[in-house]
Design an enzyme around this catalytic site. Sequence first.
Site, mmCIF file in Angstrom:
data_model
loop_
_atom_site.group_PDB
_atom_site.id
_atom_site.type_symbol
_atom_site.label_atom_id
_atom_site.label_comp_id
_atom_site.label_asym_id
_atom_site.label_seq_id
_atom_site.Cartn_x
_atom_site.Cartn_y
_atom_site.Cartn_z
ATOM 1 N N HIS A 120 -9.046 9.660 4.183
ATOM 2 C CA HIS A 120 -8.171 9.911 3.029
ATOM 3 C C HIS A 120 -8.644 11.257 2.475
ATOM 4 O O HIS A 120 -9.562 11.319 1.668
ATOM 5 C CB HIS A 120 -8.282 8.798 1.994
ATOM 6 C CG HIS A 120 -7.872 7.456 2.547
ATOM 7 N ND1 HIS A 120 -8.333 6.262 2.064
ATOM 8 C CD2 HIS A 120 -7.035 7.125 3.561
ATOM 9 C CE1 HIS A 120 -7.803 5.258 2.764
ATOM 10 N NE2 HIS A 120 -7.009 5.764 3.676
ATOM 11 N N TYR A 140 3.974 -7.130 5.579
ATOM 12 C CA TYR A 140 2.954 -8.157 5.837
ATOM 13 C C TYR A 140 3.430 -9.444 5.177
ATOM 14 O O TYR A 140 3.661 -9.460 3.965
ATOM 15 C CB TYR A 140 1.609 -7.737 5.240
ATOM 16 C CG TYR A 140 1.267 -6.296 5.576
ATOM 17 C CD1 TYR A 140 0.520 -5.976 6.703
ATOM 18 C CD2 TYR A 140 1.741 -5.243 4.776
ATOM 19 C CE1 TYR A 140 0.233 -4.649 7.021
ATOM 20 C CE2 TYR A 140 1.474 -3.923 5.095
ATOM 21 C CZ TYR A 140 0.718 -3.630 6.209
ATOM 22 O OH TYR A 140 0.448 -2.317 6.517
ATOM 23 N N GLU A 146 2.882 5.712 7.068
ATOM 24 C CA GLU A 146 2.424 4.400 7.506
ATOM 25 C C GLU A 146 3.038 3.241 6.724
ATOM 26 O O GLU A 146 2.333 2.504 6.028
ATOM 27 C CB GLU A 146 0.899 4.316 7.421
ATOM 28 C CG GLU A 146 0.287 4.786 6.105
ATOM 29 C CD GLU A 146 -1.222 4.559 6.069
ATOM 30 O OE1 GLU A 146 -1.649 3.437 6.346
ATOM 31 O OE2 GLU A 146 -1.950 5.513 5.772
ATOM 32 N N ARG A 173 2.365 -2.769 10.859
ATOM 33 C CA ARG A 173 2.221 -1.420 10.298
ATOM 34 C C ARG A 173 2.399 -0.453 11.454
ATOM 35 O O ARG A 173 1.916 -0.704 12.560
ATOM 36 C CB ARG A 173 0.850 -1.237 9.646
ATOM 37 C CG ARG A 173 0.599 0.199 9.159
ATOM 38 C CD ARG A 173 -0.510 0.315 8.100
ATOM 39 N NE ARG A 173 -1.851 0.075 8.575
ATOM 40 C CZ ARG A 173 -2.550 -1.034 8.341
ATOM 41 N NH1 ARG A 173 -2.027 -2.033 7.636
ATOM 42 N NH2 ARG A 173 -3.783 -1.176 8.817
ATOM 43 N N GLU A 184 1.687 3.563 11.990
ATOM 44 C CA GLU A 184 1.069 4.693 11.288
ATOM 45 C C GLU A 184 0.927 5.853 12.263
ATOM 46 O O GLU A 184 0.316 5.717 13.328
ATOM 47 C CB GLU A 184 -0.309 4.286 10.759
ATOM 48 C CG GLU A 184 -1.055 5.445 10.114
ATOM 49 C CD GLU A 184 -2.311 5.005 9.374
ATOM 50 O OE1 GLU A 184 -2.890 3.978 9.745
ATOM 51 O OE2 GLU A 184 -2.697 5.719 8.430
ATOM 52 N N HIS A 197 0.834 -1.214 0.000
ATOM 53 C CA HIS A 197 0.000 0.000 0.000
ATOM 54 C C HIS A 197 0.864 1.258 0.000
ATOM 55 O O HIS A 197 2.087 1.188 0.121
ATOM 56 C CB HIS A 197 -0.949 -0.003 1.213
ATOM 57 C CG HIS A 197 -0.244 -0.100 2.545
ATOM 58 N ND1 HIS A 197 0.438 0.951 3.111
ATOM 59 C CD2 HIS A 197 -0.119 -1.134 3.404
ATOM 60 C CE1 HIS A 197 0.944 0.566 4.277
ATOM 61 N NE2 HIS A 197 0.623 -0.698 4.474
HETATM 62 N N1 GLY Z 1 -6.997 3.191 8.092
HETATM 63 C C1 GLY Z 1 -6.908 3.361 6.697
HETATM 64 C C2 GLY Z 1 -5.575 3.784 6.296
HETATM 65 O O1 GLY Z 1 -4.631 3.586 7.029
HETATM 66 O O2 GLY Z 1 -5.373 4.403 5.296
HETATM 67 MN MN MN Z 2 -3.841 5.650 6.780
HETATM 68 MN MN MN Z 3 -4.845 3.530 9.116
#
Ligand code: GLY
Ligand code: MN
Ligand code: MN
Length: 475
Positions: free
Chosen positions: A389, A410, A406, A427, A429, A378
């Site tokens: 977002h 994985y 973030e 992760r 973030e 991602h």
């Molecule tokens: N919680 C969704 C993201 O991290 O973008």
């Molecule tokens: Mn996010």
């Molecule tokens: Mn998130």
Amino acid sequence: MLLGFSFLHSQEMPDDFLKPDFHKSRRDLVREKMPANSVAAFFASPIRNRSNDVDFVFHQDPDLYYLTGYREPHAVLLLFKENQKDADGNDYNEIFFVQPRNFGAEMWTGRRLGHKGVQEKLEILNTFNNSLFKDYDLDFSKFDKVLFYDFKNDVRDNPRDEGDLFSLISQFKQKVGYQSNSGELTTEQPRNNIDLRTLHNIMGSLREIKTPEEIDLLRKAVFISTVGQVEVMKAMKPGLSEREIQGIHEFVFKKYQSEYEGYPSIVGAGHNGCILHYIENYKPKIESDEMMLMDLGAEYHGYTADITRTIPVDGEFSEEEKAIYNIVYNAQQTAMEMTKPGVTFAELTKVARDIVNQGLADLGIIPNKDARHLYFPHGLSHHIGLDVHDKNVRSPLAENMVFTIEPGIYIPENSDCDEKWWGIAVRIEDDILVTKDGYELLSGFAPRTVEEIEAMMKKKSPLDAFTLPKLKGGK
Ligand code: GLY
Ligand code: MN
Ligand code: MN
């Protein structure tokens, strides 16, 4: 008696919502950015049905909220670049149609402001009942541009209500001569003053830079979310369920008067952490040799945090977990330290990805740092705000942007690497404010390093003593 009543009434709402002058300043800025001789239309979000006669909790369209503070459905706002004249010769540069008061409906679904309430409380003077939109006399063909977002065709009709969102949209389409919807056959060519793009740029360029009032609310949302992480770190132990861990976070959010979660909470133990948007949170007993990935954000008066922590269920990172965790941490920390105005998301992403790739290669999980892989599938960053977002126009970083960093790794079962790595998902973030010449980490209250997390997890939790009766019944 009267005094007592109004005092009670004033206590029914928190007093730190955005104020009418914030919303007015935003409408003025939109007008400033609109092209000459144009009108812009913003619609409320639809009410979404959950099942039968139960709807999802209503969530206002973030643009409409940003511009008005209105939190009810069935509304349309028109902003005009230049002053218009009404039938009595008065000037106006905006007009807002909102749902009317309705004693019966309000007993079921809650208080409404009505047009007078909007005039008084939100200070938008030129506000009318939505049923008046249909016959509102405005010649849209006289504008060089009619700005709006394309419709998604997913709004239910209430045939008994001429002012519901479905009707407002059909009436608007009629008025502006717009038959088209993406993917739908057109019966008539759109008028050439219709502009479906410019509003994205105007709203993105405004919303990507936060005002002090917005930063204040974001700080609160972020702090609340970090307290949730801290309380869970203290309470975490094998045998808890993913669901109750979700509940602890969300209880903390509510304790601070957060209305909602900014997105469905992600609480995944072990392999479940490899599912990026794992929101089932079904595992009934988490195990001592697992990591727990928790991505949760409180939404506070519209503004949402977005924070992830990954911690060992038994309070101690294994060697493998620590190795992966520290790669992710270094990627995040390095990208964070580069943060300042002028830097681009692409530059941060490259640095973080390089560190992840080198780390995976050093551990032998990928053959070399240039090998293609799916262990970090991602993006690195996104803006946060009224949306998790948040809207933006992909500008380089600038003062008063708020965004996430973030990175993640994985490693699902059956990955092409040593089995000892399978099921590790990490992760980290955090939410970052861009300052004049650097950054401020807003989410630092929640421990981030291996050592800080292990120390926090040794602390006692008030929930250790919280026991409930067993659930009776069949298996
Ligand atoms: N919680 C969704 C993201 O991290 O973008
Ligand atoms: Mn996010
Ligand atoms: Mn998130």
